[in-house]
Design a protein around this motif. Structure first.
Motif, PDB file in Angstrom:
ATOM      1  N   ILE A 199      19.906  31.008  51.065  1.00 20.04           N
ATOM      2  CA  ILE A 199      21.093  31.848  51.033  1.00 20.04           C
ATOM      3  C   ILE A 199      22.039  31.348  52.116  1.00 20.04           C
ATOM      4  CG2 ILE A 199      22.013  34.180  51.250  1.00 20.04           C
ATOM      5  CD1 ILE A 199      19.170  35.189  50.615  1.00 20.04           C
ATOM      6  N   GLY A 200      23.232  30.949  51.708  1.00 20.52           N
ATOM      7  CA  GLY A 200      24.231  30.479  52.659  1.00 20.52           C
ATOM      8  C   GLY A 200      25.047  31.627  53.224  1.00 20.52           C
ATOM      9  N   THR A 216      18.192  28.695  44.273  1.00 25.55           N
ATOM     10  CA  THR A 216      16.771  28.963  44.048  1.00 25.55           C
ATOM     11  C   THR A 216      16.186  27.836  43.209  1.00 25.55           C
ATOM     12  OG1 THR A 216      17.097  30.239  42.029  1.00 25.55           O
ATOM     13  CG2 THR A 216      17.072  31.471  44.091  1.00 25.55           C
ATOM     14  N   CYS A 217      14.946  27.535  43.451  1.00 24.58           N
ATOM     15  CA  CYS A 217      14.210  26.614  42.588  1.00 24.58           C
ATOM     16  C   CYS A 217      12.739  26.994  42.683  1.00 24.58           C
ATOM     17  CB  CYS A 217      14.460  25.155  42.950  1.00 24.58           C
ATOM     18  SG  CYS A 217      13.851  24.638  44.543  1.00 24.58           S
ATOM     19  N   ARG A 251      25.517  28.016  58.308  1.00 24.54           N
ATOM     20  CA  ARG A 251      24.110  28.398  58.467  1.00 24.54           C
ATOM     21  C   ARG A 251      23.561  29.012  57.180  1.00 24.54           C
ATOM     22  NH1 ARG A 251      21.995  26.835  63.523  1.00 24.54           N
ATOM     23  NH2 ARG A 251      23.810  26.409  64.789  1.00 24.54           N
ATOM     24  N   SER A 252      22.256  28.890  57.018  1.00 26.89           N
ATOM     25  CA  SER A 252      21.574  29.424  55.843  1.00 26.89           C
ATOM     26  C   SER A 252      20.293  30.135  56.249  1.00 26.89           C
ATOM     27  CB  SER A 252      21.205  28.288  54.877  1.00 26.89           C
ATOM     28  OG  SER A 252      22.353  27.678  54.346  1.00 26.89           O
ATOM     29  N   HIS A 253      19.777  30.910  55.315  1.00 25.85           N
ATOM     30  CA  HIS A 253      18.456  31.523  55.435  1.00 25.85           C
ATOM     31  C   HIS A 253      17.622  30.880  54.333  1.00 25.85           C
ATOM     32  CE1 HIS A 253      15.965  35.507  55.630  1.00 25.85           C
ATOM     33  NE2 HIS A 253      15.196  34.448  55.534  1.00 25.85           N
ATOM     34  N   VAL A 254      16.490  30.290  54.696  1.00 25.55           N
ATOM     35  CA  VAL A 254      15.651  29.607  53.707  1.00 25.55           C
ATOM     36  C   VAL A 254      14.255  30.212  53.692  1.00 25.55           C
ATOM     37  CG1 VAL A 254      16.936  27.438  53.841  1.00 25.55           C
ATOM     38  CG2 VAL A 254      14.956  27.779  55.313  1.00 25.55           C
ATOM     39  N   LEU A 255      13.648  30.183  52.504  1.00 26.11           N
ATOM     40  CA  LEU A 255      12.292  30.696  52.337  1.00 26.11           C
ATOM     41  C   LEU A 255      11.592  29.892  51.248  1.00 26.11           C
ATOM     42  CD1 LEU A 255      10.829  34.131  52.332  1.00 26.11           C
ATOM     43  CD2 LEU A 255      10.605  32.864  50.216  1.00 26.11           C
TER      44      LEU A 255
END
Length: 134
Positions: free
Chosen positions: A88-89, A97-98, A7-11
């Motif tokens: 963030i994994g 990041t990009c 799972r990851s947290h993405v923004l």
């Protein structure tokens, strides 16, 4: 849907113009599960920008919605619209990041940063800290 897997947290943070491009691109995808914004929460910030975010999400490059999300980022760059993306994994060093930073990019787009915290799912039952005299 299975709870197993990494799972990851993405923004993603962008401007109003970027938000509109993302919505328009999302609407071109016919299959709901393939839409890049299908699982993301979208909120407007106090400074007037837009954040697309989700925590505890499966974020594999092989998934159609993630491939479409990456196409959407490419589209933002083609239109020269600013954005910052962070993923963030589960592993402490798995941070991606990009961003795209045109010359006139508002600084609030890039104020977002990553902070690593200690998390213990075994929550406190009772506080046994000795009382201290001041």
């Amino acid at each position: 849907m299975s709870k197993m897997g990494y799972r990851s947290h993405v923004l993603l943070k962008t401007t109003t113009e970027g938000y509109l491009v993302c919505l328009k691109f999302n609407d071109t995808i016919e299959i709901e599960e393939h839409k890049p914004l299908a699982c993301l929460v979208i909120k407007r910030t106090a400074s007037g920008f837009y954040k697309f975010e989700q925590d505890y999400i499966k974020w594999y490059d092989s998934y159609p919605n993630v491939r479409n999300f990456n196409k959407m980022l490419d589209l933002l760059e083609q239109y020269d619209l600013p954005y910052k993306f962070i993923r963030i994994g589960e592993d402490y060093n798995d941070i991606e990041t990009c961003s795209h930073e045109p010359e006139d990019t508002p600084e609030q787009i890039f104020e977002t940063s990553v902070e690593v915290n200690i998390y213990d799912p075994d929550d406190y039952d009772e506080d046994v800290t000795p009382l201290r005299k001041l």
